[in-house]
Scaffold this active site. Sequence first.
Site, PDB file in Angstrom:
ATOM      1  N   SER A 123      50.478  46.470  44.512  1.00  0.00           N
ATOM      2  CA  SER A 123      50.289  46.806  43.100  1.00  0.00           C
ATOM      3  C   SER A 123      50.667  48.254  42.863  1.00  0.00           C
ATOM      4  CB  SER A 123      48.824  46.608  42.703  1.00  0.00           C
ATOM      5  OG  SER A 123      48.588  47.127  41.403  1.00  0.00           O
TER       6      SER A 123
ATOM      7  N   TYR B  73      40.183  47.565  44.780  1.00  0.00           N
ATOM      8  CA  TYR B  73      41.465  46.846  44.621  1.00  0.00           C
ATOM      9  C   TYR B  73      42.614  47.739  45.086  1.00  0.00           C
ATOM     10  CZ  TYR B  73      45.168  44.458  41.855  1.00  0.00           C
ATOM     11  OH  TYR B  73      46.308  43.815  41.423  1.00  0.00           O
TER      12      TYR B  73
HETATM   13  N1  LIG Z   1      49.254  40.996  36.538  1.00  0.00           N
HETATM   14  C1  LIG Z   1      49.392  42.264  36.897  1.00  0.00           C
HETATM   15  O1  LIG Z   1      49.456  43.169  36.048  1.00  0.00           O
HETATM   16  C2  LIG Z   1      49.489  42.625  38.356  1.00  0.00           C
HETATM   17  C3  LIG Z   1      49.851  43.939  38.674  1.00  0.00           C
HETATM   18  C4  LIG Z   1      49.950  44.302  40.013  1.00  0.00           C
HETATM   19  C5  LIG Z   1      49.699  43.383  41.000  1.00  0.00           C
HETATM   20  N2  LIG Z   1      49.342  42.110  40.672  1.00  0.00           N
HETATM   21  C6  LIG Z   1      49.082  41.179  41.774  1.00  0.00           C
HETATM   22  O2  LIG Z   1      49.889  40.044  41.630  1.00  0.00           O
HETATM   23  C7  LIG Z   1      49.230  38.917  42.232  1.00  0.00           C
HETATM   24  C8  LIG Z   1      49.195  37.755  41.244  1.00  0.00           C
HETATM   25  O3  LIG Z   1      48.382  38.145  40.140  1.00  0.00           O
HETATM   26  P1  LIG Z   1      48.531  37.501  38.686  1.00  0.00           P
HETATM   27  O4  LIG Z   1      48.656  38.628  37.728  1.00  0.00           O
HETATM   28  O5  LIG Z   1      49.541  36.420  38.679  1.00  0.00           O
HETATM   29  O6  LIG Z   1      47.047  36.922  38.512  1.00  0.00           O
HETATM   30  P2  LIG Z   1      46.506  35.459  38.161  1.00  0.00           P
HETATM   31  O7  LIG Z   1      45.028  35.613  38.119  1.00  0.00           O
HETATM   32  O8  LIG Z   1      47.214  34.887  36.992  1.00  0.00           O
HETATM   33  O9  LIG Z   1      46.934  34.609  39.454  1.00  0.00           O
HETATM   34  C9  LIG Z   1      46.336  34.813  40.691  1.00  0.00           C
HETATM   35  C10 LIG Z   1      46.331  33.498  41.439  1.00  0.00           C
HETATM   36  O10 LIG Z   1      45.720  33.736  42.726  1.00  0.00           O
HETATM   37  C11 LIG Z   1      44.722  32.737  42.921  1.00  0.00           C
HETATM   38  N3  LIG Z   1      43.653  33.230  43.766  1.00  0.00           N
HETATM   39  C12 LIG Z   1      42.808  34.267  43.494  1.00  0.00           C
HETATM   40  N4  LIG Z   1      41.910  34.385  44.476  1.00  0.00           N
HETATM   41  C13 LIG Z   1      42.188  33.420  45.388  1.00  0.00           C
HETATM   42  C14 LIG Z   1      41.602  33.041  46.623  1.00  0.00           C
HETATM   43  N5  LIG Z   1      40.537  33.682  47.121  1.00  0.00           N
HETATM   44  N6  LIG Z   1      42.151  32.012  47.302  1.00  0.00           N
HETATM   45  C15 LIG Z   1      43.224  31.334  46.800  1.00  0.00           C
HETATM   46  N7  LIG Z   1      43.811  31.658  45.626  1.00  0.00           N
HETATM   47  C16 LIG Z   1      43.300  32.679  44.942  1.00  0.00           C
HETATM   48  C17 LIG Z   1      44.218  32.417  41.529  1.00  0.00           C
HETATM   49  O11 LIG Z   1      43.537  31.174  41.485  1.00  0.00           O
HETATM   50  C18 LIG Z   1      45.493  32.443  40.716  1.00  0.00           C
HETATM   51  O12 LIG Z   1      46.168  31.212  40.722  1.00  0.00           O
HETATM   52  C19 LIG Z   1      47.844  39.414  42.660  1.00  0.00           C
HETATM   53  O13 LIG Z   1      47.864  39.746  44.025  1.00  0.00           O
HETATM   54  C20 LIG Z   1      47.659  40.652  41.823  1.00  0.00           C
HETATM   55  O14 LIG Z   1      46.771  41.557  42.429  1.00  0.00           O
HETATM   56  C21 LIG Z   1      49.235  41.711  39.371  1.00  0.00           C
END
Ligand SMILES: NC(=O)c1ccc[n+]([C@@H]2O[C@H](COP(=O)([O-])OP(=O)(O)OC[C@H]3O[C@@H](n4cnc5c(N)ncnc54)[C@H](O)[C@@H]3O)[C@@H](O)[C@H]2O)c1
Length: 255
Positions: free
Chosen positions: A144, A161
């Site tokens: 991230s 985080y």
């Molecule tokens: N959206 C943002 O702005 C952003 C920014 C930087 C990094 N990220 C990272 O990108 C990745 C995806 O995030 P996103 O924005 O798509 O979020 P999201 O919440 O839409 O999707 C996350 C997915 O991971 C699954 N998940 C969470 N915990 C879990 C567990 N313990 N076991 C199995 N599955 C699990 C959830 O059920 C979901 O389907 C994450 O690692 C997040 O930290 C997101």
Amino acid sequence: MSNGKVAAKVAIVTGGARGIGRACALALARAGFDLALVDVLEPEMARTRGEIEALGRRAMTCAADVADFARAQAVAAEVKSGLGRIDVLVNNAGRAQPKGILEITEAEYDNTLAVNLKSCFNYIRATAPIMLAQGGGRIVSMSSLNAHSGGVTAAVSRFAYASAKAGIIGMTRALAKELGPTILINAICPGLIQTELAKNHVIVERGAAIARDGIALHRVGTTEDVAQLVVFLAASEPCYITGQDFKVDGFQYNM
Ligand SMILES: NC(=O)c1ccc[n+]([C@@H]2O[C@H](COP(=O)([O-])OP(=O)(O)OC[C@H]3O[C@@H](n4cnc5c(N)ncnc54)[C@H](O)[C@@H]3O)[C@@H](O)[C@H]2O)c1
């Protein structure tokens, strides 16, 4: 390779039910991969599986908490026997933790590290032996922008985080040396991407004006913006890139 597309290889995407993981899975399917999705959200995962199959690719779903080491071993075995091989691992599952150092409990801290960082260890430990035996593999882990910036404001520091996401970068550098030259491993640092995880984010709430002020490309990112780089790192041949982390953030300079 045929018709400019990658031959039928197999990719595992954790957190593939929705958000960035779903976009990565669909983009990999379009690039010719068969897919294994790993998630806790079973109905959403089944929907994404249907979307992959509609693209003409094979897909399987594995209900699993990515923090569970033993389950990761079982998932790798299920994918190997179900789809025949494992070529790509996308360590995407993750969860935000907004509590500050004075509010967070030990259990919340441990869980944040387990879901965001140990999960990467779990799935690399389970799949790297299979990739090494096959003679090649690619790993992409979702870090991230927070790993670099520490978060948007002091009020939303997300220190636990950020710690986990920074750990992914160190893990990526060390494992590039340990697993190279057979396996290439990189990390991606998305900025603010429009998903469920980000929907309560201070920047999303403040809307377009702040995006214009703080993001060089004047918009928050889309899941496809991230998926595009995942496919490149997973599939480009030849590839002389490993041990790196890449920001996909439209240059978010106020965060
Ligand atoms: N959206 C943002 O702005 C952003 C920014 C930087 C990094 N990220 C990272 O990108 C990745 C995806 O995030 P996103 O924005 O798509 O979020 P999201 O919440 O839409 O999707 C996350 C997915 O991971 C699954 N998940 C969470 N915990 C879990 C567990 N313990 N076991 C199995 N599955 C699990 C959830 O059920 C979901 O389907 C994450 O690692 C997040 O930290 C997101």
